[in-house]
Design a protein around this motif. Structure first.
Motif, PDB file in Angstrom:
ATOM      1  N   THR A 249      19.877  27.929 -27.651  1.00 45.56           N
ATOM      2  CA  THR A 249      18.860  28.475 -26.811  1.00 45.56           C
ATOM      3  C   THR A 249      17.343  28.298 -27.551  1.00 45.56           C
ATOM      4  OG1 THR A 249      19.024  30.694 -27.570  1.00 45.56           O
ATOM      5  CG2 THR A 249      20.528  29.944 -25.845  1.00 45.56           C
TER       6      THR A 249
ATOM      7  N   THR B 176      15.050  30.486 -27.479  1.00 38.28           N
ATOM      8  CA  THR B 176      14.893  31.644 -28.374  1.00 38.28           C
ATOM      9  C   THR B 176      15.425  31.546 -29.704  1.00 38.28           C
ATOM     10  OG1 THR B 176      14.468  33.037 -26.110  1.00 38.28           O
ATOM     11  CG2 THR B 176      15.047  34.214 -28.323  1.00 38.28           C
TER      12      THR B 176
ATOM     13  N   GLU C  53      13.730  31.594 -33.297  1.00 42.85           N
ATOM     14  CA  GLU C  53      14.049  32.519 -34.389  1.00 42.85           C
ATOM     15  C   GLU C  53      14.440  31.900 -35.604  1.00 42.85           C
ATOM     16  OE1 GLU C  53      16.925  34.854 -32.498  1.00 42.85           O
ATOM     17  OE2 GLU C  53      15.554  36.246 -31.402  1.00 42.85           O
TER      18      GLU C  53
END
Length: 730
Positions: free
Chosen positions: A61, A63, A67
């Motif tokens: 994803t 996100t 990260e």
């Protein structure tokens, strides 16, 4: 369903629009305001980093990917890394569909690196074509001639493996140019991007497509002018293959002509050179003036790549160097590759890839380095003149062909033993790197490398040894003797440069090493003879001077134009079924007092025999001779020596050339290299390539060990721990 005509029109329209966009971008590139400063090659500190592929991470994803990026950047910054190379492997992300470009995925990575103070080298992603291109233009895939003595019909490559294209294909060049211009223009003003890598480990890919053959024919027409001249040069009377019109030129597929084969290798090299010069021109039209241009040679001494010609279009040379580890780690292969890299421009170079943990396209042969070897490896490159060392790569890949070619991080993506050693090294370099970057290396010994000889000997192999770090495991008569001679110099702690057949003046060197110069024009042989006459020293091996530049054996007694300087001639030669000893062990080699593979029946004319074969028949002829010619000497090896014999011969030549020093008395595990840093001070690197502590006498002026800050007196015994080193600055 869309009509076929409508679809074709759509494709043509899209191509027209793409061409229009490219023309607009071309104008933008060429009208950019010029800057007075050139590419920044100052490198005030050593660049130390990794190749980084956030796109390969398993997070699925946006996100999670973000990260992971932030975590990777934080780990790199904590470790002290200051450079990454990116973007060269994923054309399909830069251009997911024909004419649709995406920069956002890379922008966020470059931005994150910039905020962390980590510099970026971007690559032109042209070595692995996207699936949509192969589907639309299957003709771009390389047609390859089968390996073997008699070749065969060229077979089209299948899509899947990388580097499988005809780089001369007009369709491929169209897409590559459009992509390069878009990417480079996008990042030309980005201060984080310091340089551009052209393609990746470029070679000819053995392409023999129709356009490649047509180009070859045009090249021959310019070189030989008439087909009759070509027929004479290639000795095409043999088997009645004379040409009288250029249209009759056969394809490379099944030729038995050694002249044709040799010229085809030259053409293949020229194609690689042209492709990279073409890319270099495109990048320079669009790049920022301070951004440098390089390409990562995929290891030096490749027979289908003319490294020195390619280097002319680069600001700085870069190389990918992979080597043995654990008990096979001794620095010798790194020195060979580094010496060649430095010699291409007589300047510092970059290491764009080297071993992190383990390497291999299978899980066989997984040999992670012992503690200390990764750190020592970095200094091994710096001692030869490297200004950057990067690992391939940051994080191990979870699937596909390079699953086991591991990065600094393992598949768990967590800090580990390798990361700890990298961090230790990086923090050392932050302190002492300014003393190490920009090292100038001066050598009095040169090795003459002949790519033509390597190729021609491979067409008519005599046997020979298997070169170290061979991917094939097969005998290579030229490369095995070249590597043997370089390794002997390395073991004697004698640095070496490389020179080439085009080198016009060898007088900068006191000793010239000439391995198996099978192919040469008369002019080169005269330059070697004149070098000897004017006081130079030469060590030359068998098969030198035998054939001319067209791979035709000279119709004079061997070694042709070298006969006077060598002081010998020969009319016969023999393969050696078994190794032979030399009479009386003249070089005190003990169990290694033997020669093998090949013997030329040398007849001394002016030369002094140095060794004879210990054999009732072969013993009539000397194996090694030496001739005084003018003010210099030429030592000729008429056979393939054992490694210790070769070392003994070169040690003798070093002494004769006045190059001997205390460096030859150091313990076998200790290797020393020298240079002058930017502060004008001499540096002396002392390496311990063993798992046991050793003592080494420091023989130079008093100085300071940069690694621990302690004073070192002349004559002092240095204690070097396992896989450790000292760097003494006078």
């Amino acid at each position: 369903m869309r009509a076929k005509g409508r679809k074709d029109m759509s494709v043509r329209s899209k191509r027209f629009l793409a061409l229009t966009c490219t023309c607009a971008l071309l104008a933008l590139c060429r009208t950019a305001a010029p800057q007075s400063a050139g590419p920044d090659l100052s490198f005030p500190n050593v660049l130390y980093g990794v190749a980084y592929y956030n796109e390969y991470m398993p997070q699925d994803t946006p996100t999670a990917q973000a990260e992971r990026l932030q975590k990777d950047v934080a780990l790199m910054k904590d470790a002290g890394l200051n450079v990454v190379r990116m973007g060269e492997s994923t054309w399909s992300l830069w251009e997911p569909e024909d004419g649709q470009f995406d920069y956002a995925w890379m922008d966020r990575i470059v931005d994150a690196m910039g905020k962390a103070g980590i510099k970026v080298i971007l690559g032109t992603p042209t070595y692995s074509v996207p699936a949509w291109m192969a589907h639309q233009h299957p003709e771009i895939l390389a047609d390859r001639i089968p390996y073997g003595m008699f070749g065969g019909n060229a077979q089209p490559s299948a899509y899947g493996i990388r580097q499988n294209m005809d780089t001369d294909s007009p369709a491929y060049r169209f897409y590559a140019e459009r992509l390069i211009r878009h990417i480079v223009a996008h990042y030309k003003d980005n201060p984080t991007v310091i340089g551009w890598q052209l393609d990746n480990e470029t070679s000819s890919y053995d392409a023999a497509n129709h356009d490649v053959f047509v180009g070859f024919q045009h090249y021959l027409e310019k070189k030989f002018v008439t087909p009759e001249a070509l027929s004479k040069a290639w000795f095409l009377n043999y088997w009645g293959e004379n040409l009288h019109t250029w249209e009759d030129l056969p394809k490379r597929d099944g030729t038995i002509s050694t002249g044709y084969k040799l010229e085809w290798t030259r053409w293949s090299q020229m194609r690689v050179t042209d492709f990279l010069h073409w890319q270099s021109t495109l990048v320079r039209e669009c790049a920022g003036a301070r951004q440098f241009v390089t390409t990562d040679y995929g290891g030096m001494l490749r027979r289908d790549v003319n490294e020195e010609a390619i280097a002319q279009s680069l600001d700085i040379v870069a190389n990918n160097i992979y080597h043995g580890t654990q008990d096979h780690y001794d620095g010798s292969f790194q020195a060979l590759q580094s010496d060649f890299s430095r010699s291409l421009k007589h300047a510092n170079f970059l290491v764009t890839e080297t071993n992190a943990q383990t390497i291999g396209w299978t899980s066989g042969g997984q040999f992670p380095p012992y503690d200390g070897q990764m750190r020592e490896d970095v200094y091994t490159y710096l001692a030869s003149g490297a200004n950057m060392v990067e690992y391939w790569h940051w994080a191990s890949i979870a699937a596909n062909q390079e699953t086991y070619w591991k990065g600094v991080l393992s598949h768990d993506l967590e800090p580990n033993r390798a990361y700890a050693e990298v961090s230790r090294t990086a923090h050392e370099l932050q302190k002492i790197g300014p003393h190490l970057a920009g090292l100038k290396v001066h050598n009095d010994v040169a090795i003459l490398y002949s790519r033509d000889s390597a190729n021609a000997i491979s067409f008519m192999p005599y046997g020979g040894g298997v070169p170290s770090h061979s991917w094939t495991g097969e005998p290579d008569g030229y490369m095995s003797v070249l590597q043997q001679m370089h390794r002997s110099l390395y073991n004697l702690n004698i640095g070496a440069d490389f020179v080439f057949p085009e080198t016009q003046d060898f007088s900068a060197y006191k000793l010239l090493i000439v391995p198996a110069l099978y192919i040469s024009d008369d002019a080169l042989l005269k330059r070697i003879s004149d070098y000897v006459k004017n006081g130079g020293h030469v060590v030359m091996t068998f098969k030198s001077g035998f054939a001319n530049e067209n791979s035709a054996v000279r119709w004079v007694r061997a070694p042709g134009p070298l006969r006077e300087a060598a002081g010998i001639s020969y009319q016969e030669f023999s393969s050696l079924e078994h190794p032979l000893a030399l009479k009386g062990d003249p070089f005190h080699a003990g169990d290694a007092n033997n020669v093998q593979y090949w013997a030329e029946f040398l007849m001394p004319e002016h030369a002094k025999p140095l060794a004879y074969y210990d054999h009732p028949f072969f013993g009539k002829w000397p194996a090694i001779t030496e001739n005084n010619f003018g003010a210099g000497t030429l030592l000729y090896e008429g056979t393939y020596l054992s490694d210790p014999l070769q070392t003994a011969i070169l040690k003798r030549a070093i002494e004769q050339a006045g190059l001997a020093s205390g460096d030859q008395q150091l313990p076998a595990a200790v290797h020393v290299q020298h240079g002058v840093n930017r502060q004008g001070k001499r540096l002396h690197y002392y390496f311990n390539y063993s798992g046991s502590a050793v003592q080494a006498a420091y023989a130079y002026s008093a100085g300071t060990n940069l690694l621990d800050g302690k004073a070192v007196a002349s004559g002092q015994q240095l204690t070097l721990g396992p896989w450790d080193l000292a760097i003494v600055e006078e």
